[in-house]
Design an enzyme around this catalytic site. Structure first.
Site, PDB file in Angstrom:
ATOM      1  N   ARG A  65       0.822  -1.212   0.000  1.00  8.80           N
ATOM      2  CA  ARG A  65       0.000   0.000   0.000  1.00  8.80           C
ATOM      3  C   ARG A  65       0.861   1.269   0.000  1.00  8.80           C
ATOM      4  NH1 ARG A  65      -5.034  -1.796   4.003  1.00  8.80           N
ATOM      5  NH2 ARG A  65      -6.362  -2.586   2.321  1.00  8.80           N
TER       6      ARG A  65
ATOM      7  N   LYS B  64     -13.635 -11.983   8.341  1.00  8.35           N
ATOM      8  CA  LYS B  64     -14.770 -11.056   8.446  1.00  8.35           C
ATOM      9  C   LYS B  64     -15.986 -11.686   7.775  1.00  8.35           C
ATOM     10  CE  LYS B  64     -11.772  -6.975   8.425  1.00  8.35           C
ATOM     11  NZ  LYS B  64     -11.388  -5.734   7.715  1.00  8.35           N
TER      12      LYS B  64
ATOM     13  N   GLY C 170     -12.632  -3.738   1.876  1.00  5.19           N
ATOM     14  CA  GLY C 170     -14.067  -3.479   1.912  1.00  5.19           C
ATOM     15  C   GLY C 170     -14.521  -2.648   0.724  1.00  5.19           C
TER      16      GLY C 170
END
Length: 388
Positions: free
Chosen positions: A34, A194, A365
């Site tokens: 990232r 998740k 997400g």
């Protein structure tokens, strides 16, 4: 949206929201994907003569409590990694909301933005303080574009100019192109821990995919829905009916064998078992070799692959085989592969397949919500700002 490249920023105060939420181990960044993705926007701003400020979150710190007092919540390792990857001098500042003194640094990195009270609830007063620091706000954090928070949408509302950075623009273009008219068969892989949030994505993707591959706690939930005892494994009992419904709608190769242990530590003994043999003391921590072969055949025949999440606890060697074989199968596919999510990025780096994936998204997400066709709040705000 207004694009960063179209603005004259020389001498202007530029505040960039990046997603530098990277894994850190022993006070060092263990996967810098990232950071590398954010560098083009950061380096461009410096080269163009901007007075540059960068902000990001890291983990889930307690609001109102200094990051340095919360283990693993300081961006100090990230600041060091930016310096190591570039020729830039970075100064980490933990007290910035009321303004700060500039020094000889190339850029100022704000300490973990999530320690500020009101960040997560998108408090307008916090957003105004952030906006007051800049002449130009650059939203470049695609991975947080699905969250309406003070540092993503709030600051854009109050900043003099709000625009999209290079990474955000590239992500939207690549994902849009990949999903507009994908070639079939489409194989979607969704794993990780998740469960509830990813089940929403699975439900939406069931209408697009030819096969859904599940792993981690999500796979455990599907196993439980078929009547298999998953022992001490993580799963969501509230989603068993939803899982059963998905099994009737799309091809989901539920694991036939798994890797289990009685606990999850570096010293845990890994045992391969057929799913029918899982007992009450077992924790399912990876898929087994038979399941890996089944998944490998589906991936080999796929024309489009969408991957989000590992299929086991790949950080531990004894539970890494399933995710490793999955990664290598994707690397060997000659179709279009799209991967996204923090754990997915870490797995890509760990198994050395970065140059074998067609497009790697920094989003988790946000990646899933975009795939679902949802509007991302930060993108909607930038569009609104462009219409002012």
């Amino acid at each position: 949206m207004i694009e960063f490249k179209d603005l004259n920023i020389c001498g202007k105060r530029v505040l960039i929201r990046e997603d530098l939420n990277v894994p850190i181990s022993n006070d060092k960044v263990s996967s810098d994907a990232r950071i590398i993705a954010a560098l083009p926007t950061i380096e461009y701003a410096c080269a163009a003569g901007a007075k540059l400020m960068v902000m990001s979150h890291l983990g889930r710190p307690e609001e109102g409590k200094p990051a340095i007092s919360q283990p693993g919540m300081s961006l100090a390792p990230v600041a060091r990694r930016i310096e190591a990857l570039s020729s830039l001098k970075v100064r980490l500042v933990d007290d910035y909301l009321g303004g700060f003194e500039w020094g000889s640094e190339d850029l100022v990195l704000f300490e973990n933005i999530r320690v500020n009270e009101g960040e997560r609830r998108n408090d307008p007063e916090l957003a105004k303080k952030l906006a007051a620091l800049c002449d130009v706000f650059v939203m470049d954090a695609f991975a947080t574009a699905h969250r309406a928070q003070a540092s993503t949408t709030g600051v854009a509302r109050f900043a003099p100019v709000a625009c999209a950075g290079f990474l955000l623009t590239a992500e939207l273009a690549a994902l849009g192109k990949a999903l507009a008219n994908p070639a079939h068969p489409i194989v979607v892989i969704v794993g990780g821990s998740k469960v509830s949030t990813k089940f929403k994505a699975l439900d939406a993707l069931a209408g697009k995919a030819d096969s859904l591959i599940v792993g981690g706690a999500i796979a455990n939930t599907f196993l439980a829905a078929t009547g298999i005892n998953v022992g001490k494994s993580q799963f969501d009992p509230n989603l068993l009916k939803t899982a059963a419904g998905l099994l009737s709608r799309v091809n989901i190769p539920v694991p036939t064998d798994v890797v289990v242990a009685t606990d999850m530590t570096d010293a845990s003994d890994a045992v391969i078992k057929a799913v029918a043999d899982i007992d009450e003391t077992d924790m399912v921590l990876d898929i087994g070799p038979e399941t890996s072969r089944t998944i490998g055949k589906l991936i080999a025949d796929a024309a489009t692959i969408i991957w989000n999440g590992p299929v086991g606890v790949f950080e531990m060697p004894q539970f890494a085989a399933g995710t490793r074989e999955l990664a290598l199968s994707i690397a060997g596919n000659e179709g279009f592969s799209l991967a996204g999510g923090g754990d997915t990025l870490a797995a890509i780096d760990q198994f050395g397949i970065r140059d074998k994936v067609s497009y790697i998204s920094t989003g988790g997400g946000a990646f899933l919500e975009f795939v679902e066709g949802k509007t991302l709040p930060a993108v909607a705000m930038l569009e609104a700002c462009a219409r002012k």
